[in-house]
Design an enzyme around this catalytic site. Structure first.
Site, mmCIF file in Angstrom:
data_model
loop_
_atom_site.group_PDB
_atom_site.id
_atom_site.type_symbol
_atom_site.label_atom_id
_atom_site.label_comp_id
_atom_site.label_asym_id
_atom_site.label_seq_id
_atom_site.Cartn_x
_atom_site.Cartn_y
_atom_site.Cartn_z
ATOM 1 N N CYS A 87 45.501 69.090 116.804
ATOM 2 C CA CYS A 87 46.851 69.657 116.710
ATOM 3 C C CYS A 87 46.996 70.517 117.951
ATOM 4 C CB CYS A 87 47.005 70.506 115.448
ATOM 5 S SG CYS A 87 48.534 71.472 115.454
ATOM 6 N N GLU B 82 52.178 79.838 115.661
ATOM 7 C CA GLU B 82 53.627 79.882 115.858
ATOM 8 C C GLU B 82 54.173 81.306 115.664
ATOM 9 O OE1 GLU B 82 54.723 76.989 117.002
ATOM 10 O OE2 GLU B 82 56.825 77.526 117.181
ATOM 11 N N CYS C 283 52.270 66.702 120.922
ATOM 12 C CA CYS C 283 52.223 66.994 119.494
ATOM 13 C C CYS C 283 51.520 65.811 118.838
ATOM 14 C CB CYS C 283 53.653 67.125 118.963
ATOM 15 S SG CYS C 283 53.769 67.249 117.173
ATOM 16 N N ASP D 175 57.028 69.268 121.778
ATOM 17 C CA ASP D 175 56.282 69.661 120.571
ATOM 18 C C ASP D 175 57.278 70.149 119.516
ATOM 19 O OD1 ASP D 175 53.968 70.200 118.954
ATOM 20 O OD2 ASP D 175 54.212 72.323 119.385
ATOM 21 N N SER D 176 56.795 70.221 118.273
ATOM 22 C CA SER D 176 57.622 70.775 117.207
ATOM 23 C C SER D 176 57.898 72.259 117.458
ATOM 24 C CB SER D 176 56.894 70.644 115.870
ATOM 25 O OG SER D 176 55.654 71.335 115.950
ATOM 26 N N HIS E 236 48.587 73.036 118.590
ATOM 27 C CA HIS E 236 48.592 74.486 118.380
ATOM 28 C C HIS E 236 47.170 75.079 118.487
ATOM 29 C CE1 HIS E 236 52.702 73.908 116.975
ATOM 30 N NE2 HIS E 236 52.834 75.228 116.888
HETATM 31 N N1 DGL Z 1 51.556 70.903 117.286
HETATM 32 C C1 DGL Z 1 51.788 69.829 116.422
HETATM 33 C C2 DGL Z 1 50.649 68.835 116.384
HETATM 34 O O1 DGL Z 1 49.934 68.694 117.348
HETATM 35 C C3 DGL Z 1 52.421 70.025 115.079
HETATM 36 C C4 DGL Z 1 52.427 71.312 114.366
HETATM 37 C C5 DGL Z 1 53.453 71.292 113.220
HETATM 38 O O2 DGL Z 1 54.635 71.310 113.545
HETATM 39 O O3 DGL Z 1 53.038 71.219 112.058
HETATM 40 O O4 DGL Z 1 50.474 68.122 115.423
#
Ligand code: DGL
Length: 274
Positions: free
Chosen positions: A188, A156, A77, A14-15, A190
């Site tokens: 997402c 985050e 991600c 993931d990012s 997150h």
């Molecule tokens: N968690 C990531 C996703 O599912 C990206 C969040 C980000 O870095 O903007 O898209």
């Protein structure tokens, strides 16, 4: 397909720390597996970047995972899945799995009215990957997409609870619920860190779909028998600051206890700092 469980690790990317929601799902289902979780925190957030840039970063991680002899890679991600799944699959000697298609399949199963809401980053929203994938499987679906980057930043920072989070979740879901979405995809990785808040806000108006869970459930189909021993483990890598990464990871998922190893970008490639 191997007959005996394969001891090699499963790579997960993931990012930042959003992908921990996918790792947690996989860990709960298959605690005998070894996982290698890698976060590109130095480039977080991905959601405000172009797909070309995200693709370039992810391909660096693809090389890293291959160098670590993983048996499969989960792109935990959505943004990186949207940007790089196909090219990664074409270049990888091991299976590469994205979170979007499993989420789409789950949402289509769950929706009774065919009105499906999708919350995601800006980049995933702009790429229109969810509406296209939903409509490819069912042309009658009404796909209502909306970006919600503020929640990514909150997660985050370790903020997943409380009135501010609830206010933002209400704001992001309002128009989707007003248009009668009966299924809401957390597009997402997150966002499932806040699933309890989504559940409270959405109540019985819609079913919440976590694509990470649908993805984790696919692993035995893709890999064959998984390890059932009790010596599963997680290795954590980050391009960010390891202490900070661990601090946030522990807030999000207390199981994360091991100090992350630091990765450094050098001329487009990842190098482990010892
Ligand atoms: N968690 C990531 C996703 O599912 C990206 C969040 C980000 O870095 O903007 O898209």
């Amino acid at each position: 397909m191997p007959i005996n469980p394969d001891p090699r690790p499963i790579g997960m990317f993931d990012s930042g720390e959003g992908g921990l929601t996918v790792l947690k799902r996989a860990w709960d289902l298959y605690p005998g597996e070894h996982y290698l979780y890698a976060a590109d925190s130095v480039h977080f957030p991905y959601g405000t970047r172009s797909l070309a840039e995200v693709r370039k970063f992810f391909m660096g991680f693809l090389d890293f995972f291959i160098s670590q002899h993983v048996k499969a890679i989960i792109i935990a991600c959505n943004t990186a899945t949207a940007a790089a799944l196909e090219i990664a699959q074409a270049h990888s000697p091991v299976p590469v799995i994205g979170v979007i298609q499993p989420g789409v399949a789950q949402a289509l199963k769950s929706s009774k009215t065919g009105v499906i809401g999708i919350l995601s980053t800006e980049a995933t929203y702009r790429a229109e990957v969810y509406p296209r994938a939903l409509k490819a499987l069912n042309a009658n679906v009404q796909a209502l997409a909306a970006p919600c980057p503020v929640l990514v930043t909150m997660v985050e920072a370790g903020q997943t609870d409380g009135p501010q989070v609830e206010k933002r979740v209400r704001h992001c879901t309002r128009s989707l619920l007003a248009q009668h979405a009966d299924t809401l995809i957390l597009g997402c990785t997150h966002f499932p860190h806040m699933e309890h808040i989504f559940a409270k806000v959405v109540a019985d108006q819609a079913v919440i779909v976590d694509p990470g869970l649908a993805t984790a459930r696919l692993l035995p189909t893709i890999l064959g028998p998984l390890n059932t021993t009790d010596d599963g483990a997680i290795r954590f890598y980050t391009t960010g600051e390891p202490k900070q990464a661990l601090h946030i990871a522990r807030i999000l998922w207390p199981k994360m206890s091991e100090q992350p190893r630091q990765l450094h970008w050098h001329q487009g490639q990842l190098v482990e700092l010892s």
